[in-house]
Write an enzyme that holds these catalytic residues in place. Sequence first.
Site, PDB file in Angstrom:
ATOM      1  N   SER A  13     -19.369  -9.649  40.915  1.00  0.00           N
ATOM      2  CA  SER A  13     -20.661 -10.316  40.746  1.00  0.00           C
ATOM      3  C   SER A  13     -20.526 -11.405  39.687  1.00  0.00           C
ATOM      4  CB  SER A  13     -21.730  -9.294  40.361  1.00  0.00           C
ATOM      5  OG  SER A  13     -21.338  -8.650  39.176  1.00  0.00           O
ATOM      6  N   PRO A 189      -8.029 -10.193  47.319  1.00  0.00           N
ATOM      7  CA  PRO A 189      -9.441  -9.770  47.217  1.00  0.00           C
ATOM      8  C   PRO A 189     -10.367 -10.637  48.081  1.00  0.00           C
ATOM      9  CG  PRO A 189      -8.432  -9.908  45.044  1.00  0.00           C
ATOM     10  CD  PRO A 189      -7.439 -10.477  46.007  1.00  0.00           C
ATOM     11  N   GLY A 353     -42.729 -13.535  24.384  1.00  0.00           N
ATOM     12  CA  GLY A 353     -42.236 -12.178  24.262  1.00  0.00           C
ATOM     13  C   GLY A 353     -43.358 -11.187  24.444  1.00  0.00           C
ATOM     14  N   CYS A 380     -46.124 -19.555  24.038  1.00  0.00           N
ATOM     15  CA  CYS A 380     -46.827 -18.335  24.438  1.00  0.00           C
ATOM     16  C   CYS A 380     -46.981 -17.404  23.233  1.00  0.00           C
ATOM     17  CB  CYS A 380     -46.107 -17.685  25.606  1.00  0.00           C
ATOM     18  SG  CYS A 380     -47.228 -16.732  26.632  1.00  0.00           S
ATOM     19  N   GLU A 404     -52.762  -6.890  21.355  1.00  0.00           N
ATOM     20  CA  GLU A 404     -51.579  -6.363  22.042  1.00  0.00           C
ATOM     21  C   GLU A 404     -50.916  -5.252  21.220  1.00  0.00           C
ATOM     22  OE1 GLU A 404     -48.711  -9.393  23.106  1.00  0.00           O
ATOM     23  OE2 GLU A 404     -47.430  -7.952  24.140  1.00  0.00           O
ATOM     24  N   HIS A 519     -45.747 -22.062  29.424  1.00  0.00           N
ATOM     25  CA  HIS A 519     -44.275 -22.140  29.355  1.00  0.00           C
ATOM     26  C   HIS A 519     -43.783 -23.493  29.860  1.00  0.00           C
ATOM     27  CE1 HIS A 519     -43.434 -17.985  28.232  1.00  0.00           C
ATOM     28  NE2 HIS A 519     -44.517 -17.683  28.924  1.00  0.00           N
ATOM     29  N   GLU A 521     -41.061 -24.916  29.344  1.00  0.00           N
ATOM     30  CA  GLU A 521     -39.629 -24.918  29.673  1.00  0.00           C
ATOM     31  C   GLU A 521     -39.385 -24.753  31.170  1.00  0.00           C
ATOM     32  OE1 GLU A 521     -41.300 -22.516  28.175  1.00  0.00           O
ATOM     33  OE2 GLU A 521     -40.575 -20.514  28.682  1.00  0.00           O
TER      34      GLU A 521
HETATM   35  N1  GLN Z   1     -47.276 -10.853  24.946  1.00  0.00           N
HETATM   36  C1  GLN Z   1     -48.107 -12.009  24.967  1.00  0.00           C
HETATM   37  C2  GLN Z   1     -49.188 -11.916  26.016  1.00  0.00           C
HETATM   38  O1  GLN Z   1     -49.092 -11.148  26.925  1.00  0.00           O
HETATM   39  C3  GLN Z   1     -47.295 -13.266  25.172  1.00  0.00           C
HETATM   40  C4  GLN Z   1     -46.613 -13.307  26.490  1.00  0.00           C
HETATM   41  C5  GLN Z   1     -45.531 -14.348  26.559  1.00  0.00           C
HETATM   42  O2  GLN Z   1     -45.061 -14.809  25.526  1.00  0.00           O
HETATM   43  N2  GLN Z   1     -45.101 -14.705  27.738  1.00  0.00           N
HETATM   44  O3  GLN Z   1     -50.155 -12.645  25.945  1.00  0.00           O
END
Ligand code: GLN
Length: 547
Positions: A13, A189, A353, A380, A404, A519, A521
């Site tokens: 892989s 292989p 995160g 985020c 959270e 996001h 990115e």
């Molecule tokens: N944990 C945060 C939320 O749910 C941020 C999520 C994230 O950074 N993608 O809002």
Amino acid sequence: MARYVFITGGVVSSLGKGLASAALGALLQARGFSVRLRKLDPYLNVDPGTMSPFEHGEVFVTDDGAETDLDLGHYERFTGVSARKTDSVSSGRIYSTVLEKERRGDYLGKTIQVIPHVTNEIKEFLRIGDDEVDFMLCEIGGTVGDIEGLPFFEAIRQFIHERPRGQSILMHLTLLPYLAASGELKTKPTQHSVKELQSIGLAPDVLVCRSEHPIPDKEREKIALFCNVRKDAVIAAYDLKSIYEAPLAYHREGLDQAVLDAFGISPAPRPNLGRWEDVMDRLNNAEGQVRVAIVGKYTQLEDAYKSIAEALTHGGMANRVRVKVEWVDAELFEREDPAPHLEGFHAILVPGGFGERGTEGKIKAAEFARTRGIPYLGICLGMQMAVIEAARNVAGLTTAGSEEFDHEAGKKRFEPVVYHLKEWIQGNHKVERKAGDDKGGTMRLGAYSATLTAGSKVAGVYGTTHIEERHRHRYEVDIKYREKLETCGLAFSGMSPDGRLPEIVEWKDHPWFIGVQFHPELKSKPFAPHPLFADFVRAAVETSRLV
Ligand code: GLN
């Protein structure tokens, strides 16, 4: 009717199937064809949304709100074609659809079997959008011989058979291991993995062979003979310094020509590779370097922040500098002063995160960037942490935090500056979420528009006041605190069109401090760097000149 290229892998892989698929997509585009890329994953998760980034790398979100495999990110970065929900499927998704249909009685009491019910479902998936493009490139996850992959391979066999001849081909990636003792590249292989394919009724038209050493002509002939492919369809894939070399490298090795030959497309339209030559020129001729710290939680596995790392590279290309990314574990700052760890960086990025671990450290990183005037991009969770930092340290709300992290019922540790959103507007309809909903797919996901304040820094960066960006989160900054924070200098410079959800915050009297709830990115491309990343790196370059 689209022509189909199925991309499979054998031997081991992680051969770079996704990259090979993406590069082929880019090369077909360079020859004037339209393409769409798809990923078929044999695992049983319904989607990667609930998979740990440690295990699976980043979750790539599409405009239409699907949580997909990170390979779709490569596809977008190389072709610029926005992926859709229907460009990614797993065994789990296929089985769950089949079982739903069975429960509904759609199969009229028949016995449900892998062939034909599961394979039919896979074929139906393959056919979606078949009339929209010239080429559909479908990558199958895993390696040939994996038990979970069998229904996919069988469905492909049927699919190829049911279509007119010459409409589908198979491209297979393998590895040629090098035996240092004898100084040889071994082809066995590869032969075995092609046999494995043949045993399930599939024969490769193009073989892509990963190798750390040049493949001698003699070995190429041997592979062609034993694997029943044409010699010029044995394509070498050598290690590359940058993934963005892949289109030009594969072109040099003849991949696009081999694919067009396999389809009998002759004469092949001449390629225009200008876009990739420019990308390479920017990469190879960078002047200077900036150091960017990514302060996050999943720092052991770089794939966890794949798109961010790529977007920073693109930002570097926009400014013709190299961006040296260094991963800093946020938890470190919960024990130690961030200053010695962050001094010397020209910019700080706090990525997205989930969960509380590391968040106090991210807040410290935001504070460091704010007070030292270092460029900061919070994405985020990185924006939420910047807002909490502002609330605690500037607005005097010392117990500010996010809902959270307040799990225990009745015991509120934090004043919820960031709260759990239960309903919102998407387009023209209301989305509602209830406590106790499934964990998968209960987030604000996909493209949402935002209105930017004219004259703000972000409006300048984007060059417009209306943007659309992709989201993936459950929590939101509470506008209740807007006035208080704005008085302190933290401008809410981007809002959802209904004015309820903060999308962007920025410190007014800071050289470059921006937090975004989305996001960015995910939409950056090497040939079209995202404006936020391009400007963030520009700011980093400025910082580097100050020191
Ligand atoms: N944990 C945060 C939320 O749910 C941020 C999520 C994230 O950074 N993608 O809002």
